[in-house]
Design a protein around this motif. Sequence first.
Motif, PDB file in Angstrom:
ATOM      1  N   SER A  15       0.164  18.143   3.699  1.00 59.11           N
ATOM      2  CA  SER A  15       0.517  16.923   2.961  1.00 59.11           C
ATOM      3  C   SER A  15      -0.383  15.764   3.383  1.00 59.11           C
ATOM      4  CB  SER A  15       1.975  16.560   3.256  1.00 59.11           C
ATOM      5  OG  SER A  15       2.175  16.415   4.658  1.00 59.11           O
ATOM      6  N   PHE A  16      -0.290  14.670   2.645  1.00 61.09           N
ATOM      7  CA  PHE A  16      -0.928  13.422   3.081  1.00 61.09           C
ATOM      8  C   PHE A  16       0.009  12.260   2.765  1.00 61.09           C
ATOM      9  CE2 PHE A  16      -3.427   9.560   2.658  1.00 61.09           C
ATOM     10  CZ  PHE A  16      -4.098   9.581   3.876  1.00 61.09           C
ATOM     11  N   HIS A  17       0.337  11.470   3.795  1.00 59.39           N
ATOM     12  CA  HIS A  17       1.272  10.365   3.574  1.00 59.39           C
ATOM     13  C   HIS A  17       0.756   9.008   4.026  1.00 59.39           C
ATOM     14  CE1 HIS A  17       4.246  13.149   2.099  1.00 59.39           C
ATOM     15  NE2 HIS A  17       4.178  13.871   3.197  1.00 59.39           N
ATOM     16  N   GLY A  18      -0.466   8.940   4.569  1.00 63.79           N
ATOM     17  CA  GLY A  18      -1.012   7.624   4.910  1.00 63.79           C
ATOM     18  C   GLY A  18      -1.641   7.566   6.282  1.00 63.79           C
ATOM     19  N   ALA A  35       2.591   3.594  -5.342  1.00 64.68           N
ATOM     20  CA  ALA A  35       1.547   2.629  -4.951  1.00 64.68           C
ATOM     21  C   ALA A  35       0.359   2.726  -5.905  1.00 64.68           C
ATOM     22  CB  ALA A  35       1.109   2.812  -3.510  1.00 64.68           C
ATOM     23  N   LYS A  36      -0.658   3.479  -5.505  1.00 64.76           N
ATOM     24  CA  LYS A  36      -1.968   3.511  -6.157  1.00 64.76           C
ATOM     25  C   LYS A  36      -2.024   2.963  -7.591  1.00 64.76           C
ATOM     26  CE  LYS A  36      -4.348   6.909  -3.350  1.00 64.76           C
ATOM     27  NZ  LYS A  36      -3.569   7.730  -2.418  1.00 64.76           N
ATOM     28  N   GLY A  37      -1.541   3.708  -8.569  1.00 62.59           N
ATOM     29  CA  GLY A  37      -1.721   3.320  -9.971  1.00 62.59           C
ATOM     30  C   GLY A  37      -0.838   2.174 -10.422  1.00 62.59           C
ATOM     31  N   VAL A  84      10.426  11.563  -2.241  1.00 62.12           N
ATOM     32  CA  VAL A  84       9.233  12.057  -2.931  1.00 62.12           C
ATOM     33  C   VAL A  84       8.139  10.992  -2.833  1.00 62.12           C
ATOM     34  CG1 VAL A  84       8.253  12.858  -5.106  1.00 62.12           C
ATOM     35  CG2 VAL A  84      10.567  13.541  -4.468  1.00 62.12           C
ATOM     36  N   ASP A  85       7.010  11.396  -2.266  1.00 62.04           N
ATOM     37  CA  ASP A  85       5.852  10.514  -2.150  1.00 62.04           C
ATOM     38  C   ASP A  85       5.081  10.580  -3.467  1.00 62.04           C
ATOM     39  OD1 ASP A  85       3.350   9.396  -1.758  1.00 62.04           O
ATOM     40  OD2 ASP A  85       3.066  10.215   0.255  1.00 62.04           O
ATOM     41  N   GLU A  86       5.269   9.543  -4.288  1.00 60.09           N
ATOM     42  CA  GLU A  86       4.611   9.470  -5.604  1.00 60.09           C
ATOM     43  C   GLU A  86       3.468   8.467  -5.581  1.00 60.09           C
ATOM     44  OE1 GLU A  86       5.383  10.907  -8.726  1.00 60.09           O
ATOM     45  OE2 GLU A  86       7.427  11.683  -8.536  1.00 60.09           O
ATOM     46  N   VAL A  87       2.898   8.240  -4.403  1.00 62.72           N
ATOM     47  CA  VAL A  87       1.819   7.257  -4.280  1.00 62.72           C
ATOM     48  C   VAL A  87       0.657   7.620  -5.202  1.00 62.72           C
ATOM     49  CG1 VAL A  87       0.076   6.336  -2.687  1.00 62.72           C
ATOM     50  CG2 VAL A  87       2.469   6.494  -1.975  1.00 62.72           C
ATOM     51  N   GLN A  88       0.332   8.913  -5.247  1.00 69.52           N
ATOM     52  CA  GLN A  88      -0.778   9.355  -6.100  1.00 69.52           C
ATOM     53  C   GLN A  88      -0.297   9.925  -7.438  1.00 69.52           C
ATOM     54  OE1 GLN A  88      -4.698  12.275  -5.610  1.00 69.52           O
ATOM     55  NE2 GLN A  88      -3.930  11.189  -3.868  1.00 69.52           N
ATOM     56  N   THR A  89       0.851  10.595  -7.432  1.00 69.98           N
ATOM     57  CA  THR A  89       1.312  11.326  -8.615  1.00 69.98           C
ATOM     58  C   THR A  89       2.021  10.440  -9.645  1.00 69.98           C
ATOM     59  OG1 THR A  89       3.318  11.827  -7.375  1.00 69.98           O
ATOM     60  CG2 THR A  89       1.619  13.540  -7.431  1.00 69.98           C
ATOM     61  N   SER A 136       0.855  -1.193   0.000  1.00 70.67           N
ATOM     62  CA  SER A 136       0.000   0.000   0.000  1.00 70.67           C
ATOM     63  C   SER A 136       0.887   1.238   0.000  1.00 70.67           C
ATOM     64  CB  SER A 136      -0.875   0.020   1.251  1.00 70.67           C
ATOM     65  OG  SER A 136      -0.050   0.189   2.396  1.00 70.67           O
ATOM     66  N   GLY A 137       0.228   2.382  -0.146  1.00 71.40           N
ATOM     67  CA  GLY A 137       0.963   3.638  -0.131  1.00 71.40           C
ATOM     68  C   GLY A 137       1.572   3.925   1.225  1.00 71.40           C
ATOM     69  N   ALA A 138       0.774   3.730   2.270  1.00 65.27           N
ATOM     70  CA  ALA A 138       1.281   3.998   3.612  1.00 65.27           C
ATOM     71  C   ALA A 138       2.500   3.128   3.912  1.00 65.27           C
ATOM     72  CB  ALA A 138       0.187   3.754   4.646  1.00 65.27           C
ATOM     73  N   GLU A 139       2.418   1.869   3.516  1.00 64.53           N
ATOM     74  CA  GLU A 139       3.544   0.972   3.761  1.00 64.53           C
ATOM     75  C   GLU A 139       4.775   1.359   2.934  1.00 64.53           C
ATOM     76  OE1 GLU A 139       3.254  -3.432   3.885  1.00 64.53           O
ATOM     77  OE2 GLU A 139       1.132  -2.956   3.741  1.00 64.53           O
ATOM     78  N   MET A 148       8.068  14.943   0.481  1.00 61.60           N
ATOM     79  CA  MET A 148       6.942  15.722  -0.050  1.00 61.60           C
ATOM     80  C   MET A 148       6.324  15.087  -1.292  1.00 61.60           C
ATOM     81  SD  MET A 148       9.112  19.011  -1.490  1.00 61.60           S
ATOM     82  CE  MET A 148       9.859  19.350   0.093  1.00 61.60           C
ATOM     83  N   GLU A 149       5.069  15.471  -1.544  1.00 63.88           N
ATOM     84  CA  GLU A 149       4.400  15.115  -2.796  1.00 63.88           C
ATOM     85  C   GLU A 149       4.672  16.251  -3.784  1.00 63.88           C
ATOM     86  OE1 GLU A 149       0.007  14.365  -1.472  1.00 63.88           O
ATOM     87  OE2 GLU A 149       1.108  15.342   0.127  1.00 63.88           O
ATOM     88  N   MET A 150       4.917  15.945  -5.025  1.00 63.38           N
ATOM     89  CA  MET A 150       5.146  16.998  -6.028  1.00 63.38           C
ATOM     90  C   MET A 150       3.844  17.751  -6.325  1.00 63.38           C
ATOM     91  SD  MET A 150       8.437  16.962  -6.904  1.00 63.38           S
ATOM     92  CE  MET A 150       8.652  16.854  -5.136  1.00 63.38           C
TER      93      MET A 150
HETATM   94  C1  LIG Z   1      -3.251   7.554  -0.959  1.00 66.76           C
HETATM   95  C2  LIG Z   1      -1.976   8.133  -0.524  1.00 66.76           C
HETATM   96  C3  LIG Z   1      -1.196   7.518   0.479  1.00 66.76           C
HETATM   97  C4  LIG Z   1      -1.680   6.308   1.239  1.00 66.76           C
HETATM   98  O1  LIG Z   1      -1.831   5.188   0.436  1.00 66.76           O
HETATM   99  P1  LIG Z   1      -2.643   3.911   0.999  1.00 66.76           P
HETATM  100  O2  LIG Z   1      -2.502   2.900  -0.105  1.00 66.76           O
HETATM  101  O3  LIG Z   1      -4.049   4.360   1.223  1.00 66.76           O
HETATM  102  O4  LIG Z   1      -1.981   3.493   2.240  1.00 66.76           O
HETATM  103  C5  LIG Z   1       0.026   8.062   0.767  1.00 66.76           C
HETATM  104  N1  LIG Z   1       0.483   9.158   0.132  1.00 66.76           N
HETATM  105  C6  LIG Z   1      -0.232   9.777  -0.828  1.00 66.76           C
HETATM  106  C7  LIG Z   1       0.336  10.965  -1.522  1.00 66.76           C
HETATM  107  C8  LIG Z   1      -1.493   9.298  -1.180  1.00 66.76           C
HETATM  108  O5  LIG Z   1      -2.214   9.920  -2.109  1.00 66.76           O
END
Ligand SMILES: *Cc1c(COP(=O)(O)O)cnc(C)c1O
Length: 391
Positions: A136-139, A250-252, A221-226, A103-106, A188-190
């Motif tokens: 920001s959002f990181h999980g 993560a996500k995509g 760089v948190d690229e979970v969403q970007t 997952s993104g948080a992990e 950070m997220e871009m």
């Molecule tokens: C969604 C998101 C997370 C968390 O991902 P999960 O898969 O829900 O744990 C972390 N960072 C960013 C930038 C996100 O958009």
Amino acid sequence: MGKDIKKWDKEYIAHTYNRFDLVLKEGKNATVKDFDGKEYVDFTSGIGVNSLGYCNSKWSKAISEQANTLNHVSNLYYSEPDVLLAKKLCERTHFKKVFFANSGAEANEGAIKVARKYSHDKYQKDRYEIITLVNSFHGRTITTLSATGQDVFHKYFTPFTEGFVYAKANDLEDVLSKINEKTCAVMMEMVQGEGGVISLDKDFVQAIDKVCKEKDIMFIVDEVQTGIGRCGTLFAYENFDIKPDIVSSAKGLGGGLPIGAVLMNETVENVFNFGDHGTTFGGNPIVCAGANVVLDTIDDKFLKEVNKKSEYIRNKIKTMKHVIDVSGLGLMIGIELDEKVNAKDIVVKCIEKGAIFLTAKTKVRLLPPLTISEDEINKGLKILEEVLESE
Ligand SMILES: *Cc1c(COP(=O)(O)O)cnc(C)c1O
């Protein structure tokens, strides 16, 4: 059937999500149907997850075949899909090694652990602070909630993990004032996603990158969403001409199955040794078989299309009533509306008419599948336009 699902959901599923009134049954690309057969154009991809849309045929073939071949192996043994995926990720970036999570948080937990261990190995043990950005959002784990620079997330679950310091986005002075001998990383997220689809300034990002290099501070760089084509490049940092030390993805990446990845450059590739980190499910063969299709699909030609669609959608939205500004990069799109309308109300009304959008703070947010067709775009945006027009 739809009615029972809602009833049982309320009875048996923990009430952590205030769901919209929508029970989804099946989908193809950016079109999804509910149990009554009503169609919706989906501009959310399950919050940026279904990068190739619903049930992409190459993707579902790959995961079905893998499910019939080797469903899971322990990370104590070698297997093919995760190795191929790691190789592709490294060959298409400057990264040298990958750790797979779920997952993104992990992925962010892993990134934080790499940065702290690098610092622990090389410096004194109290060089552990990580600067993250306000908004920001990181999980949702205790540590990634700590990393998240929003007070609303710092409730109930105390004590949170120590060692996170928040600085204002696009405010170099503020970041610099928070760097000291204890700082081991900046994260950070871009483009801040959950925070409201807010892009960082290129000058700011490049200045941070320079300071990090000078002071041997890890740039995460948190690229979970970007990441994974969302911002028109494989990873969003490419738009800022930097090469971060650590990236989380993560996500995509999985195209609809749970995966997280920590990408490490030459500075940190050997920070994790045997036993330093691990996970049971990380690198699962079925998930990685799907992710391999996602990466193979997102080539330069595909990314050109993503950028074309981005421009097309943005230009259309800009002309709509109540729209003040369109933010974000690529197919990560935020719509700022004037005070006469409320983003959540607009989203509810669009669902009634057959188009699904997200919100992010006060904005309407679009994260369509990267494969969304022109017909689907036109159909969905027409609904948005009509709803805005009628307000
Ligand atoms: C969604 C998101 C997370 C968390 O991902 P999960 O898969 O829900 O744990 C972390 N960072 C960013 C930038 C996100 O958009």
